[in-house]
Design a protein around this motif. Structure first.
Motif, short mmCIF file in Angstrom:
data_model
loop_
_atom_site.label_atom_id
_atom_site.label_comp_id
_atom_site.label_asym_id
_atom_site.label_seq_id
_atom_site.Cartn_x
_atom_site.Cartn_y
_atom_site.Cartn_z
N ALA A 240 4.93 25.37 17.09
CA ALA A 240 6.08 24.51 16.76
C ALA A 240 5.68 23.44 15.75
N ASN A 241 4.51 22.83 15.97
CA ASN A 241 4.03 21.82 15.02
C ASN A 241 3.83 22.43 13.64
N ALA A 242 3.33 23.66 13.60
CA ALA A 242 3.09 24.32 12.32
C ALA A 242 4.40 24.65 11.60
N ALA A 243 5.41 25.07 12.38
CA ALA A 243 6.71 25.39 11.77
C ALA A 243 7.30 24.16 11.09
N VAL A 244 7.19 23.01 11.79
CA VAL A 244 7.70 21.76 11.23
C VAL A 244 6.89 21.38 9.98
N ALA A 245 5.59 21.58 10.04
CA ALA A 245 4.72 21.26 8.90
C ALA A 245 5.10 22.11 7.69
N LEU A 246 5.44 23.37 7.90
CA LEU A 246 5.85 24.22 6.78
C LEU A 246 7.13 23.69 6.12
N ALA A 247 8.07 23.23 6.96
CA ALA A 247 9.33 22.69 6.42
C ALA A 247 9.07 21.43 5.62
N VAL A 248 8.17 20.58 6.11
CA VAL A 248 7.83 19.35 5.38
C VAL A 248 7.16 19.71 4.05
N ALA A 249 6.22 20.66 4.10
CA ALA A 249 5.49 21.05 2.89
C ALA A 249 6.46 21.57 1.83
N GLU A 250 7.41 22.40 2.26
CA GLU A 250 8.34 22.96 1.28
C GLU A 250 9.20 21.88 0.64
N LEU B 67 0.82 -1.22 0.00
CA LEU B 67 0.00 0.00 0.00
C LEU B 67 0.85 1.27 0.00
N ALA B 68 2.08 1.15 0.53
CA ALA B 68 2.94 2.33 0.64
C ALA B 68 3.67 2.63 -0.66
N ALA B 69 3.82 1.61 -1.49
CA ALA B 69 4.61 1.76 -2.71
C ALA B 69 4.01 2.85 -3.61
N ASP B 70 4.85 3.54 -4.34
CA ASP B 70 4.44 4.54 -5.34
C ASP B 70 3.72 5.74 -4.76
N ARG B 71 3.92 6.02 -3.48
CA ARG B 71 3.36 7.27 -2.94
C ARG B 71 4.49 8.10 -2.38
N LYS B 72 4.24 9.39 -2.26
CA LYS B 72 5.15 10.24 -1.48
C LYS B 72 4.67 10.18 -0.04
N LEU B 73 5.51 9.55 0.80
CA LEU B 73 5.06 9.23 2.14
C LEU B 73 5.86 10.02 3.19
N SER C 132 -3.25 18.67 5.89
CA SER C 132 -4.02 19.81 5.42
C SER C 132 -3.22 20.59 4.37
N ALA C 133 -1.92 20.79 4.65
CA ALA C 133 -1.08 21.53 3.69
C ALA C 133 -0.98 20.79 2.36
N LEU C 134 -0.70 19.48 2.43
CA LEU C 134 -0.46 18.72 1.20
C LEU C 134 -1.71 18.56 0.35
N GLN C 135 -2.87 18.74 0.94
CA GLN C 135 -4.11 18.65 0.16
C GLN C 135 -4.15 19.75 -0.91
N GLU C 136 -3.32 20.76 -0.73
CA GLU C 136 -3.15 21.77 -1.76
C GLU C 136 -2.56 21.14 -3.03
N LEU D 243 8.27 19.08 -0.15
CA LEU D 243 7.46 18.43 -1.19
C LEU D 243 7.00 19.45 -2.25
N GLY D 244 7.61 20.62 -2.23
CA GLY D 244 7.36 21.58 -3.31
C GLY D 244 6.25 22.59 -3.04
N LEU D 245 5.81 22.67 -1.79
CA LEU D 245 4.72 23.60 -1.47
C LEU D 245 5.29 24.72 -0.61
N ASP D 246 5.32 25.94 -1.12
CA ASP D 246 5.95 27.01 -0.34
C ASP D 246 4.99 27.54 0.73
N PRO D 247 5.54 28.27 1.72
CA PRO D 247 4.71 28.73 2.84
C PRO D 247 3.50 29.57 2.40
N ALA D 248 3.65 30.32 1.33
CA ALA D 248 2.52 31.15 0.88
C ALA D 248 1.30 30.30 0.56
N ARG D 249 1.55 29.09 0.06
CA ARG D 249 0.43 28.20 -0.27
C ARG D 249 0.08 27.28 0.90
#
Lengths: 424, 235
Positions: free
Chosen positions: A268-278, A49-55, A73-77, A280-286
């Motif tokens: 703190a959780n949000a700061a980490v989430a922003l770093a993860v999102a970036e 189930l994990a194969a072929d996804r960005k995990l 929530s961020a990656l749903q963008e 994966l190609g999603l900048d903080p503005a989005r």
């Protein structure tokens, strides 16, 4: 998403049926039973189930569920995201999460700290997000230094990118064997488990420590540098820095977080989430507008209404979690505390003595839960006046209509949620 | 009686894994309730152990901090000097094992202790986790001991110590006894806030320093004790 082999398809379909039955009969939210049925039929199901996804795997002592939710929530963008939103954070929960959303190109999985090596090995996840490590339910959990050591071994020699909080020395040590790490200065309020160097045992020199981390001023909280006095282990230079309400990204740009979830721990959780999102190609503005959409997580921070009383529900499972909950609770409001010691809580209530409850002096404090006498003595010794209640309902009834804060540990929290029909 | 009671908490940076601070807070509270002023010193493992304290406390910890703690206490010598002077000591779990001649390291290898108690410890087969209740040596005149244990240790008592108690439920030293004492040094596997569950033990430590103590209102202590003992002992 590639086609699953027939056996895996059948296994995940039967798992989903079991999950539906579990929900329909009111036995639970179904995430664990569904995954267990699936894993019984196809032990290799998680790998498939994990194969072929960005995990993304998310682990820490505190904030796992919330951070998983924020990243999701961020990656749903970017696209559909499979996630274990209900906090079922062991392999059965992961199977259930991925099977229920087979075509999602992204997966964000909350992972129990102990299971991280196994889940990393099975899923080959490309991103791992590590926030904090502190004492937690030690009657059954591993000692946290050993846990960090297992993380080191699991991360070494893998093509994995780790996003980690460099303000937590033990997390830094646990993450630093990874091939690639993005360090986030996300802060550390609870410091009782990081007086000694994880590498050599020498004393850690820390700027900005106050009275055992419990009475930290804002300035002390912000100053989080640390270094071993005896060896070369020291805080790495962060790429992302959280300072109060603002996050500075690797380009030096400041972002005002302005999230709905309360408290510094969630920033703190949000700061980490922003770093993860970036990553994966999603900048903080989005990403930021998506983080701001999250208002409560599996009942946490939710406000529920009963007979004219607005009760805000805060979950705190260990000493570090209680400090975070105190940071969120309003000193002007009465507060209900509920403590149990069932299996998931840890059967040992000693941790109550690691929490400094004196901050509650001056507000009405009501005490309930299965281990209310342990908490009652703890408060009596701390010189915090309180009222003992036989039930949560009685506590609510004793307070005048208006706003009330509630802090409960794990099963106590679930009992309160159940009283409100898990509608929260 | 002296004006201020001095409590020394040894190495909270290494050995304070689970609620060990509770023992400090209970001693302070029960002294205060009798009008006795206290002063508590937290001694970090990079600092010397003061020799002039009245009551010393040392708590539990993981394997590695336990080994570091033993090394530093041996090098420092302050605790030995204090005990020779007649100070009281409560040593809990990992701290209890350190007081003996030897204890088991991460891989079960023998690690030298600091020799303040005539005991030797090793690693057992299984982790002892859960509630413990035990009858205290009648010579000490204390009610039933109650608490939580969480350790892998097995401890053999030598002729220089007496068992603190005989277990009714739980593992303790592993031979039907739990903890031990010699002079004013007490060791126990009951971790974390052992004194919160056993206020009479706290008073015993205090009275060794201050002399006989008047009773105080302590109904919350009693309520918790009664509940815990009811939960583990057949009525």
């Amino acid at each position: 998403m590639s086609q699953l082999p027939l056996r895996a398809q059948l296994a995940s379909a039967l798992g989903r049926t079991a999950a539906t039955l579990s929900r329909a009969t009111g036995r639970g939210d179904g995430s664990v039973i569904g995954g267990r049925v699936g894993l019984m039929l196809e032990p290799d199901l998680l790998r498939k189930l994990a194969a072929d996804r960005k995990l993304v795997l998310v682990s820490a002592t505190n904030g796992k569920t919330t951070t998983t939710r924020l990243i999701t929530s961020a990656l749903q963008e970017l696209g559909d995201v499979a996630t274990n939103a209900f906090g079922a954070n062991m392999p059965a929960g992961h199977v259930s999460a991925l099977a229920s959303n087979k075509d999602a190109p992204y997966g964000v999985l909350e992972v129990d700290e102990k299971y991280l090596p196994e889940v990393l090995d099975t899923t080959n996840a490309g991103l791992v997000c590590l926030m904090n490590l502190s004492r937690d339910q030690m009657d059954r959990a591993a000692e946290i230094w050993l846990l960090a050591q297992k993380w080191r071994r699991a991360l070494a020699g893998r093509p994995v990118h780790v996003i980690a909080n460099c303000d937590d020395p033990l997390v830094t040590w646990g993450a630093s064997t990874a091939a690639r790490v993005t360090w986030v200065a996300a802060g550390q309020r609870w410091r009782e488990d990081s007086w000694c160097c994880p590498e050599c045992g020498g004393p850690l020199d820390r700027s900005g420590f106050g009275n055992g981390g419990q009475g930290l001023t804002a300035a002390q909280m912000a100053d989080t540098n640390w270094a071993c006095r005896e060896c070369t282990f020291r805080r790495p230079e962060p790429s992302w820095v959280l300072d109060g309400e603002y996050v500075t990204d690797p380009r030096g740009q400041h972002w005002r977080l302005d999230i709905q979830l309360p408290g510094q721990a969630n920033r703190a959780n949000a700061a980490v989430a922003l770093a993860v999102a970036e990553t994966l190609g999603l900048d903080p503005a989005r990403a930021l507008p998506r983080l701001r959409m999250v208002t409560s997580v599996a009942g946490r921070y939710t406000t529920v209404e009963r007979d004219g009383r607005s009760l805000r529900l805060l979950l705190a499972k260990n000493p570090a979690g209680w400090l975070e909950a105190f940071d969120v609770a309003d000193p002007a409001l009465p507060i209900i505390l509920s403590v149990n010691a069932q299996g998931p809580d840890g059967r040992d209530t000693s941790w109550l003595w690691d929490v400094d409850y004196r901050i509650l002096r001056g507000r009405p404090v009501l005490v309930t839960g299965e281990r209310r006498l342990d908490l009652a003595l703890r408060l009596a010794v701390a010189g915090v006046p309180f009222q003992l209640c036989d039930s949560f309902e009685q506590a609510v009834g004793l307070l005048a209509p208006g706003k009330i804060d509630v802090i409960a540990n794990y099963t106590a929290f679930q009992q309160i949620r159940a009283e409100f029909g898990r509608a929260v | 009686m002296q004006s201020e009671l001095s409590i020394v908490w040894i190495y909270p940076d290494l050995l304070s894994t689970y609620g060990d601070q509770g023992n400090v807070l209970v001693l302070e509270q029960r002294a205060r309730a009798r009008g006795i002023q206290t002063r508590t010193v937290h001694v970090r493992s990079s600092d010397p152990v003061p020799q002039q304290g009245d009551i010393y406390l040392i708590g539990g910890g993981e394997d590695r901090p336990q080994i570091l703690g033993a090394e530093r206490l041996r090098r420092d010598g302050g605790l030995h000097a204090a005990i020779q002077r007649g100070a009281a000591l409560l040593a809990v779990c990992a701290g209890y094992q350190i007081m003996g001649t030897v204890f088991g390291g991460e891989e079960g290898q023998p690690v030298p202790g600091i020799g303040l108690l005539d005991i030797s410890s090793g690693r057992g087969e299984r982790r002892a986790v859960g509630e413990l209740a035990a009858e205290v040596d009648p010579a000490l005149g204390l009610p039933t001991l109650t608490g939580f244990e969480n350790h892998m240790g097995v401890t053999r008592l030598g002729p220089g110590v007496r068992p603190l108690s005989r277990t009714l439920t739980g593992i303790g030293n592993g031979d039907g006894t739990e903890g031990c004492y010699a002079g004013r040094v007490i060791g126990t596997y009951l971790h974390g806030p052992a004194l919160a569950r056993n206020p009479a033990l706290a008073d015993l430590l205090l009275s060794w320093v201050t002399g006989p103590l008047p009773p105080i209102e302590d109904s919350w202590y009693q309520a918790l004790r009664d509940e815990r003992l009811r939960a583990v002992l057949p009525s």
